[in-house]
Design an enzyme around this catalytic site. Sequence first.
Site, PDB file in Angstrom:
ATOM      1  N   ASP A  81     -15.818  12.586  -2.568  1.00  0.00           N
ATOM      2  CA  ASP A  81     -14.673  11.826  -3.085  1.00  0.00           C
ATOM      3  C   ASP A  81     -14.944  10.321  -2.983  1.00  0.00           C
ATOM      4  OD1 ASP A  81     -12.075  11.750  -4.138  1.00  0.00           O
ATOM      5  OD2 ASP A  81     -11.185  11.454  -2.150  1.00  0.00           O
ATOM      6  N   GLY A 182      -2.722   7.252   0.717  1.00  0.00           N
ATOM      7  CA  GLY A 182      -2.099   6.940   2.000  1.00  0.00           C
ATOM      8  C   GLY A 182      -0.583   7.088   1.924  1.00  0.00           C
TER       9      GLY A 182
HETATM   10  P1  13P Z   1      -3.493  10.945  -0.060  1.00  0.00           P
HETATM   11  O1  13P Z   1      -3.870   9.782   0.807  1.00  0.00           O
HETATM   12  O2  13P Z   1      -2.176  10.719  -0.724  1.00  0.00           O
HETATM   13  O3  13P Z   1      -3.566  12.223   0.638  1.00  0.00           O
HETATM   14  O4  13P Z   1      -4.541  10.981  -1.268  1.00  0.00           O
HETATM   15  C1  13P Z   1      -5.849  11.350  -1.025  1.00  0.00           C
HETATM   16  C2  13P Z   1      -6.706  11.089  -2.182  1.00  0.00           C
HETATM   17  O5  13P Z   1      -6.263  10.889  -3.293  1.00  0.00           O
HETATM   18  C3  13P Z   1      -8.142  11.095  -1.929  1.00  0.00           C
HETATM   19  O6  13P Z   1      -8.883  10.732  -3.035  1.00  0.00           O
END
Ligand code: 13P
Length: 292
Positions: A81, A182
């Site tokens: 990611d 976040g």
């Molecule tokens: P969150 O921080 O809302 O869980 O999102 C995570 C995300 O999109 C990682 O790429």
Amino acid sequence: MAFVTLKQILLETREKKYAVPSIGADNHVLFEAVLQQAEAENKPVILMIPGFLLKEMDPCFFEYARLRIIQSSVPVCLHLDHAASYEECMNGIKYGFSSLMIDGSSLSYEENVTLTKRVVEAARPCGISVEAEIGHVAGGEGNNNDGNEVDVDAFTNPGEAERFAKETGVDALAIAFGTVHGVYKGTPKLNLELLDEIRGRVEIPIVMHGGSGLSDEDFRNAVSHGISKINFCTGLFLNTTEAARAAIEANGNKMQLPAVLGVIQKRAREEVSHLFEVYHTQSVDLKNIAHK
Ligand code: 13P
């Protein structure tokens, strides 16, 4: 063999109107909890590790992850990611990820296209999928202090999204239409009209980052308007920590580590099960996606 690419795992999402959860799992405890819940419900799942952690993690973890996924009974994609550079993506290939996200969303349109195309050219011959981002989703996962504000000015432009998908040849496209990574500052409001417009112009699966903090209704709306993959990390981290804290307190601050880890895994599995439900995730027949 259950180890699949992002392209394969998202193949039926658009037609059947469901999304696959993409969940932060950079340690054995969460990785096992997420995967075991997917196996218990016979659902596909994407396990993701952020690019910035690659240098810090023991490479043996990736070996374990690959072997564990290969032996799994459900389709699983191992996704890198938010890789910030071409080099980070090459490390993702070296470590055996089946999907890479190259995040050039803070660059100019042209720079984002150039970087993304380079990654696609390297990944495709290896049979690895690529996700990219156009527009920019603000904030950072795990950032749980003051909350992040949605940046309306960085919402995805539908025309740019269409061009970007065609010019880069990516397998999935992350867009900005009202989410942040976040914790949210204020109440999130998804721009579903914008999503509809983008959905009408882009044929590949569309990805929503920043799932934590959204309501069940937001999730259902996003999925019914054409989102295929939803990232979720911060909520899992916060809610499992809270479950552990509450259990320790309830046991007179005398709990031992194995029991605490058990509480964390139980809560993580409940979270994943809930995501399957609100994302309307469908079981996938490996035979239908294996040769795509
Ligand atoms: P969150 O921080 O809302 O869980 O999102 C995570 C995300 O999109 C990682 O790429």
